[in-house]
Write an enzyme that holds these catalytic residues in place. Structure first.
Site, PDB file in Angstrom:
ATOM      1  N   LYS A 129       0.855  -1.186   0.000  1.00 32.02           N
ATOM      2  CA  LYS A 129       0.000   0.000   0.000  1.00 32.02           C
ATOM      3  C   LYS A 129       0.891   1.236   0.000  1.00 32.02           C
ATOM      4  CE  LYS A 129      -4.498   0.794   0.063  1.00 32.02           C
ATOM      5  NZ  LYS A 129      -5.488   0.062  -0.741  1.00 32.02           N
ATOM      6  N   ASP A 169      -6.985   4.482  -4.914  1.00 33.16           N
ATOM      7  CA  ASP A 169      -7.647   4.325  -3.615  1.00 33.16           C
ATOM      8  C   ASP A 169      -8.315   5.669  -3.333  1.00 33.16           C
ATOM      9  OD1 ASP A 169      -7.369   4.221  -0.284  1.00 33.16           O
ATOM     10  OD2 ASP A 169      -7.754   2.276  -1.204  1.00 33.16           O
TER      11      ASP A 169
END
Length: 449
Positions: A129, A169
């Protein structure tokens, strides 16, 4: 069980000491460790190899400065991150988040969850991430472009189609992905699948925007089907009004459910008449084109009520789909859902329920499907995008949707297999054990690395 409780306490104590002040990361790991510890103690090979300890330590963390110039000529500085957590079963895969709240703790929680989510898809993808404490809201397109180009100038040396594949995201949509990928291509002089979520014209996959929301609804449908029921005429609470919430609502409407709510950080709109396709199109235009606030819906449609500063969970409904952000369902929200006889909760966002809320819902036998299983559709279609890039082809929307449905059905089967406690399916345990087993066996095969 006492042994498992003692081991869990010892494990979490060590994790907190090694990662001080990272509350979100602690929460994510504890939720996984609680259901895994008895399983690990029953399989001595995993315990001796310290698989869980190794999995909670990222392979590497990259932190870097991002300098850019705003439209007034002022120099601005943000902090960028990439947490490469585990490439055990494939290259690192996970989104980029641009939001003022971005911190190392949040990215580590997201990256850790991503390892398990990606394992569940059966695709050869590891977990990672990244992001920055940059807020795209209120910025011009050229300011966002300059930031993305500066961000990618550093990130490019750490990613690649066989190394680490970022995606979008929160705060990183089609606009940001275009700028990021354009700079990657400019620096590397290569057209590869090094980023997913790309526009269709330059290597993206059909159905990628819809994937997370659709996949969440497919998972709920599978859970209801397992209990001999379906989505027809079920009243549904959806939180959020971004990409995941929009397409979750869209698929629910298509399958005959009634969507009563959507929300943003300002509050919730409650429409007892239901949000139909036309109303949803209006919300999409509001959020995607005008970047407006959900309060405007109540002004446009008199049937709706605006609940300022409120979440939707106190409204009576059959099903709940938290699709906004982490920890949006707290203990009191869970009590309200239970009091209103909510049948099931299916997480479209990452870790949107607190541990206390999950415990209450499960104790009340409310079907609860965690995000690592329910929102895996997004990364699943990202993996399918990578496959299409490698093959230099495009699949039709129908082909991608069928593959997505198959993946979600397979995830559901795994959750039932490992989470069946007789009269109740513990989807949290099922998802964690199913994902962990695959990762742990692979790590054992590699030896100590």
């Amino acid at each position: 069980m006492n042994n498992a409780s003692t081991e869990l306490k010892h494990f979490m104590s060590g994790l907190r000491k090694r990662n001080p002040g990272e509350a979100e990361f602690h929460q994510a790991v504890e939720e996984v460790a609680m259901s895994l510890m008895p399983f690990i103690l029953d399989h001595e090979k995993y315990y001796k190899a310290r698989i869980l300890e190794r999995l909670t330590e990222p392979d590497r963390i990259i932190i870097f400065r991002v300098c850019w110039e705003d439209d007034l000529g002022n120099l601005r500085v943000n902090r960028g991150y990439r947490v490469q957590f585990s490439n055990c079963i494939g290259p690192y895969k996970g989104g980029l988040r641009f939001h003022p709240s971005v911190s190392l703790s949040i990215l580590k929680f997201l990256g850790f969850e991503q390892i398990f989510k990606n394992s569940l898809t059966t695709l050869p993808l590891g977990g990672g991430k990244g992001g920055a404490n940059f807020n795209p809201k209120g910025k011009s397109d050229r300011e966002v472009m300059r930031f993305c180009q500066s961000f990618m100038t550093e990130l490019t040396r750490h990613i690649g189609a066989d190394i680490d594949i970022p995606a979008g995201d929160i705060g990183v949509g089609a606009r940001e992905i275009g700028y990021l990928y354009g700079q990657f291509k400019r620096l590397n002089n290569r057209h590869t699948g090094a980023i997913t979520g790309k526009g269709f014209d330059y290597g993206g996959s059909l159905m990628r925007p819809e994937a997370t929301g659709y996949g969440c609804v497919y998972m709920m449908r599978e859970a209801l089907s397992h209990e001999g029921d379906d989505l027809e005429n079920k009243s549904c609470l959806v939180s959020g009004s971004g990409n995941v919430a929009q397409f979750c609502a869209e698929k629910l409407i298509q399958l005959g459910a009634r969507v009563l709510t959507m929300s943003d950080s300002g509050g919730t709109i409650y429409d007892p008449d239901g949000i139909n396709e036309d109303k949803l199109m209006w919300i999409k235009e509001l959020k995607n084109s005008r970047r407006g606030r959900i309060v405007e819906y109540a002004k446009q449609f008199p049937s709706a009520e605006y609940l300022e500063g409120k979440r939707p969970w106190a409204i009576p409904a059959n099903l709940a789909f938290p699709c906004a952000t982490q920890n949006e369902i707290e203990a009191d929200d869970a009590k309200a859902l239970i009091s209103n006889s909510c049948r099931a909760v299916c997480e479209g966002a990452n870790m949107p329920s607190t541990k206390e809320a999950i415990d209450l819902l499960q104790a009340a036998k409310v079907t609860f499907v965690p995000g690592k299983a329910a929102n895996a559709g997004g990364v699943a279609v990202s993996g399918l995008e990578m496959t299409q890039n490698s093959m230099r082809i495009h699949w039709s929307a129908e082909e991608v949707d069928q593959r997505l449905l198959g993946i979600m059905q397979n995830i559901h089967r795994k959750c039932v297999k490992y989470g069946n406690d007789g009269d109740y399916i513990d989807y949290v345990k099922g998802a964690n054990v199913a994902a962990f087993s695959k990762i742990a066996d692979t790590m054992l095969a590699y030896g100590v690395i």
